[in-house]
Design an enzyme around this catalytic site. Structure first.
Site, PDB file in Angstrom:
ATOM      1  N   ASP A   1       3.944   1.750 -10.364  1.00 55.58           N
ATOM      2  CA  ASP A   1       3.408   1.478 -11.489  1.00 55.58           C
ATOM      3  C   ASP A   1       2.386   1.794 -10.631  1.00 55.58           C
ATOM      4  OD1 ASP A   1       4.691   1.275 -13.819  1.00 55.58           O
ATOM      5  OD2 ASP A   1       4.615  -0.755 -14.145  1.00 55.58           O
ATOM      6  N   GLU A   2       2.312   0.587  -9.810  1.00 60.70           N
ATOM      7  CA  GLU A   2       0.079   0.787  -8.626  1.00 60.70           C
ATOM      8  C   GLU A   2       0.390   1.973  -8.138  1.00 60.70           C
ATOM      9  OE1 GLU A   2       1.114  -2.441  -5.465  1.00 60.70           O
ATOM     10  OE2 GLU A   2      -0.916  -1.686  -5.001  1.00 60.70           O
ATOM     11  N   GLY A   3       1.546   2.663  -8.144  1.00 60.53           N
ATOM     12  CA  GLY A   3       1.278   3.668  -7.695  1.00 60.53           C
ATOM     13  C   GLY A   3       0.615   5.022  -8.650  1.00 60.53           C
TER      14      GLY A   3
ATOM     15  N   ARG B   1       5.099  -9.555  -4.946  1.00 58.89           N
ATOM     16  CA  ARG B   1       5.856  -9.362  -4.780  1.00 58.89           C
ATOM     17  C   ARG B   1       6.937  -9.907  -3.873  1.00 58.89           C
ATOM     18  NH1 ARG B   1       4.222  -4.012  -4.998  1.00 58.89           N
ATOM     19  NH2 ARG B   1       2.820  -4.739  -6.100  1.00 58.89           N
TER      20      ARG B   1
END
Ligand SMILES: *[C@@H]1O[C@H](CO)[C@@H](O)[C@H](O)[C@H]1NC(C)=O
Ligand SMILES: *[C@@H]1O[C@H](CO)[C@@H](O)[C@H](O)[C@H]1NC(C)=O
Ligand SMILES: *[C@@H]1O[C@H](CO)[C@@H](O)[C@H](O)[C@H]1NC(C)=O
Ligand SMILES: *[C@@H]1O[C@H](CO)[C@@H](O)[C@H](O)[C@H]1NC(C)=O
Length: 407
Positions: free
Chosen positions: A167-169, A129
């Site tokens: 999304d990661e969370g 990122r």
């Protein structure tokens, strides 16, 4: 009047054929019921391309699934040699090459016939990122290189993508709750049950260059950009999730963190080292970290021989975690004991990868469970012998009836 010799032999042969036939039938049914072929196992591979390193996770699950989501367990976790893929900006091809070692380790565990059917994904997080913000063409080149390398391997490669912080969370939250059995649980009575929603836990994750917080909020979520909705096991979930990119906002913090995140940086490892993972109060955590930080470097080095690789980072990361949780997320002495520092839940590493895999397995069509009559060899032989005996007795009885000339 007694039976004639012919009738006696005929009846005996008929009886023998009945007994032999029944025995063969019983053997067949008993064996078929007890040796139902076990359900086929499917595999999936997820590469977690983080800022400081890449990990491969191999998951497996039975081919017949529970409400559209696989019952997934972890078969392998492998640390890729070298730095994170975002460090290969000057030589993107090497980023792809670096993944081969772990991939080969995973392939050893997958039966040859399954390999081409094994869905394989690469998800990149904060490191990429940041690189994309800095130089998007470099980030594109790296994605192209890993896509090419994995596309050539004997698996079903679905693609490489950059995960949004949200999304990661959300996937981390799914992983934790799946592992703790708070999403779905196998009950004593042998059924899958859904525990009450109050059992769901929140997830805090500190990666190399970002940190996520995810939980089911008490009320409605006002800022829709922090909301993630998904459906699992036939039920809908709506979670609050926020991701903070550690770099970029503040040059001071950035410079401090540059040293901090090289290869490690994680709630669990730091608190494990400091012996703070068994539910100590906030005051103890605070005192322990400050005490550790105030020791002279000579003393620290002497106390932990052979650990110098990470040793210099524990003070800074301990203080960072303390600050983040207390001043950032607002944990107090009262709420602190509700935090559990864990590396795994039910044998599955905590992180976003399993949740990602779980979500994606919903797209893999479920197959009918295989129900072959898989008899073991000896029982099969015995069944055939009794079938032959049945046939011989029946033919004998027929011959007696046809060709035996009455006395
Ligand atoms: C991005 O990287 C490429 C290749 O390394 C380089 O040619 C280009 O000048 C860089 N762009 C920026 C904006 O730094
Ligand atoms: C699976 O779906 C059925 C029917 O939709 C539902 O009754 C059952 O509770 C679900 N099981 C779980 C574990 O969610
Ligand atoms: C943690 O506990 C172990 C023994 O239980 C001890 O050797 C070690 O020094 C402790 N670590 C810290 C940082 O206090
Ligand atoms: C899971 O995948 C579906 C598409 O199959 C998507 O709509 C959903 O948002 C995903 N869940 C999460 C948490 O991203």
């Amino acid at each position: 009047m007694g039976l004639s010799r012919k009738e006696q032999v005929f009846m005996a042969l008929l009886g023998a054929s009945g007994v032999a036939g029944l025995t063969a039938l019983i053997l067949f049914l008993v064996e078929a019921a007890s040796v139902l072929r076990p359900t086929d196992i499917k595999f999936g591979i997820v590469f977690d391309a983080g800022s400081s390193h890449t990990s491969l996770f191999l998951y497996q699950w039975p081919a017949d699934k529970e409400n559209g989501t696989g019952v997934v367990s972890q078969a392998l976790a492998c640390q890729v040699e070298g730095p994170g893929i975002s460090s290969y900006a000057s030589d993107p091809a090497q980023a792809g090459e670096s993944l081969q070692g772990c991939l080969e380790e995973a392939l050893v565990l997958i039966p040859e016939a399954q390999r081409r059917k094994t869905p394989t994904f690469l998800g990149a997080t904060a490191g990429m990122r940041l690189l994309r913000q800095k130089n998007s063409s470099q980030a594109r080149d790296i994605f192209a290189a890993v896509t090419q390398a994995l596309g050539r391997s004997p698996v079903d490669f679905w693609g490489a993508e950059l995960l949004a912080g949200q999304d990661e969370g959300a996937f981390g939250w799914i992983t934790v709750n799946y592992g703790l059995g708070t999403l779905v649980k196998y009950s004593f009575t042998g059924e899958w049950i859904r525990p009450p929603e109050e059992m769901l836990v929140g997830a805090l994750d500190l990666g190399g260059a970002s940190t996520q917080i995810t939980f089911v909020p008490g009320g409605p979520i006002l800022d829709k950009s922090t909301q993630a909705d998904f459906r699992l096991y036939g039920s809908d979930y709506s979670v609050y999730t926020h991701s903070y990119l550690c770099f970029g906002r503040d040059q001071m913090l950035s410079r401090l963190l540059t040293g901090l995140v090289q290869a490690f940086s994680n709630f669990y490892y730091t608190f494990h080292f400091l012996n703070l993972t068994s539910g100590q109060p906030l005051s103890t955590a605070n005192a322990t970290i400050w005490e550790f930080c105030q020791r002279s470097w000579k003393l620290v080095e002497a106390s932990y021989p052979g650990q110098d690789r990470w040793l210099r980072d524990y003070c800074a990361s301990g203080l960072y975690i303390l600050t983040l949780l207390r001043d950032g997320y607002g944990f107090s002495e009262e709420t602190w004991p509700s935090i559990q520092f864990r590396k795994q839940a039910s044998g599955v590493d905590i992180g976003w990868t399993l949740g990602y895999m779980l979500n994606l397995t919903g797209m893999i069509p479920a197959e009918e469970p295989a129900q072959w009559w898989a008899q073991s060899h000896s029982v099969w032989v015995a069944t055939v012998v009794f079938l032959v005996l049945t046939l011989v007795a029946v033919l004998g009885a027929a011959a007696v009836q046809l060709f035996w000339v009455q006395d």
